[in-house]
Design a protein around this motif. Structure first.
Motif, PDB file in Angstrom:
ATOM      1  N   MET A   1       0.837  -1.213   0.000  1.00  0.00           N
ATOM      2  CA  MET A   1       0.000   0.000   0.000  1.00  0.00           C
ATOM      3  C   MET A   1       0.870   1.262   0.000  1.00  0.00           C
ATOM      4  SD  MET A   1      -2.799  -1.495   2.694  1.00  0.00           S
ATOM      5  CE  MET A   1      -3.823  -0.055   2.918  1.00  0.00           C
TER       6      MET A   1
ATOM      7  N   LEU B   1      -1.717  -1.762  -7.071  1.00  0.00           N
ATOM      8  CA  LEU B   1      -2.373  -2.615  -6.062  1.00  0.00           C
ATOM      9  C   LEU B   1      -2.791  -3.952  -6.668  1.00  0.00           C
ATOM     10  CD1 LEU B   1      -4.475   0.158  -4.265  1.00  0.00           C
ATOM     11  CD2 LEU B   1      -2.455  -1.008  -3.353  1.00  0.00           C
TER      12      LEU B   1
ATOM     13  N   TRP C   1      -9.861  -3.665  -2.593  1.00  0.00           N
ATOM     14  CA  TRP C   1      -9.271  -2.358  -2.330  1.00  0.00           C
ATOM     15  C   TRP C   1     -10.357  -1.293  -2.448  1.00  0.00           C
ATOM     16  CZ3 TRP C   1      -4.626  -2.919  -0.435  1.00  0.00           C
ATOM     17  CH2 TRP C   1      -3.764  -3.898  -0.909  1.00  0.00           C
TER      18      TRP C   1
END
Ligand code: IPD
Length: 339
Positions: free
Chosen positions: A83, A130, A156
């Motif tokens: 992240m 991601l 996400w």
């Protein structure tokens, strides 16, 4: 990665759980250098930013850890490292664009709700990064909507630039927000202000950190009269002004002061860091609230729905507070919504 999201799934509930995998501590990754402040002033005669001058990153006041102290810092988990790396990569474009804010081509989504090229570019970088690290996960973001992943349990939730209006006006209160939701619970959250270089992170059960070195802790203020309360301000004609006016009236004259930043995720991060004692706003979206709600809870604070509904991330009507002021604020603000 396709840019066109398939079917949009309805927003599932998100609460926190404790199944985060921990790994042995390791040295924190080196911080990326931010643009070097330009020698000349960034303001033109008109008081606007000079697009040819890069905006200086304002350093956070956190001290560098001394030798030895570094060992005691909590190492980021592999999940948080993914992240952080995604946020720092996306931040480089925001830092560049912020210095050229006058040159951005801006399209209008609705009154007061602008979408910039920077928003879309940032979201693409975040999505690519991601999903490169966790290809099976779903993805929900402000600009592109929802992408279904093959793994239905993990998703996400991303706001590429929360505080778009601030961004357009050159106000440095903006942030990237990334949350990971697992089985409808938020288990990791990151909020990063790339202009001030402030990184707020938290994982379920592991607490929260500012810039990977200072623990996040909500304030211990007990008296409402001393408290600094942050709120959203309805501005769109569709907004519920009457409810907001009732809520403001219920608190006016009883607090130490009010603030409005224009970035809901930063409002939550600031409560988690003890800067604001509480925050409330209606009509937010999951990407505004998901990461910040975990930061606040992990910092010892409370996050509830203003109308006592079970899931504040789903409703977007949030009351966020330190533990001491929570009961009092809840009593004053509940039941004020228009029927
Ligand atoms: C906005 C900001 C703002 C809040 C608005 C949000 P955006 O998000 O968080 O503080 O009052 O309701 O929409 O549009 O800048 O990402």
């Amino acid at each position: 990665m396709s840019q066109t999201p398939p079917a949009v799934s309805s927003r599932p509930r998100a609460r926190v759980v404790s199944n985060v995998r921990c790994t042995p501590p390791k040295a924190p990754s080196p911080r990326k250098k931010l643009p070097v402040p330009a020698a000349k002033s960034t303001a033109s005669a008109a008081g606007r930013l000079d697009p040819t001058v890069s905006f200086p990153a304002i350093r956070s006041p956190t001290k560098s850890p001394r030798n030895g102290a570094r060992k005691q810092l909590m190492a980021s988990s592999p999940l948080m490292t993914v992240m952080i790396n995604a946020a720092r990569k996306a931040a480089r474009g925001i830092q560049r664009d912020f210095g050229e804010v006058e040159n951005l081509q801006v399209s209008r989504k609705g009154p007061g709700d602008f979408v910039t090229n920077a928003d879309k570019r940032t979201e693409k970088i975040l999505r690519d990064e991601l999903l490169k690290a966790r290809p099976s996960y779903g993805f929900l973001a402000e600009e592109g909507g929802a992408l279904k992943g093959s793994d239905a349990e993990n998703r996400w939730i991303v706001d590429p630039i929360d505080g778009t209006t601030n961004f357009i006006h050159g106000v440095p209160l903006i942030a990237i927000s990334i949350a990971l939701e697992r089985k409808d619970e938020v288990i990791a959250g990151l909020i990063y202000n790339p202009i001030m270089d402030e990184l707020f992170t938290a994982e379920r059960g592991r607490g929260g950190m500012l810039n990977e070195r200072r623990r996040l802790r909500v304030s211990a203020r007990r008296e409402l009269k001393d408290a600094l309360i942050c709120c959203g301000l309805p501005h769109d004609s569709k907004d519920d002004f009457q409810t907001f006016n009732r809520e403001l009236t219920a608190l006016q004259g009883h607090t130490g002061g009010f603030r409005r930043t224009g970035s809901a995720c930063l409002d939550l991060a600031y409560v988690a860091a003890g800067r604001f004692d509480a925050f409330w706003e209606r009509g937010l979206h999951p990407w505004d609230v998901a990461a910040g709600s975990l930061l606040v809870r992990e910092a010892g604070g409370r996050v509830v729905d203003l109308d006592a509904k079970p899931d504040p991330i789903a409703t977007g009507n949030v009351l966020v507070s330190n533990a001491e002021l929570f009961e009092d604020l809840q009593k004053r603000l509940r039941g004020l919504a228009a029927p």
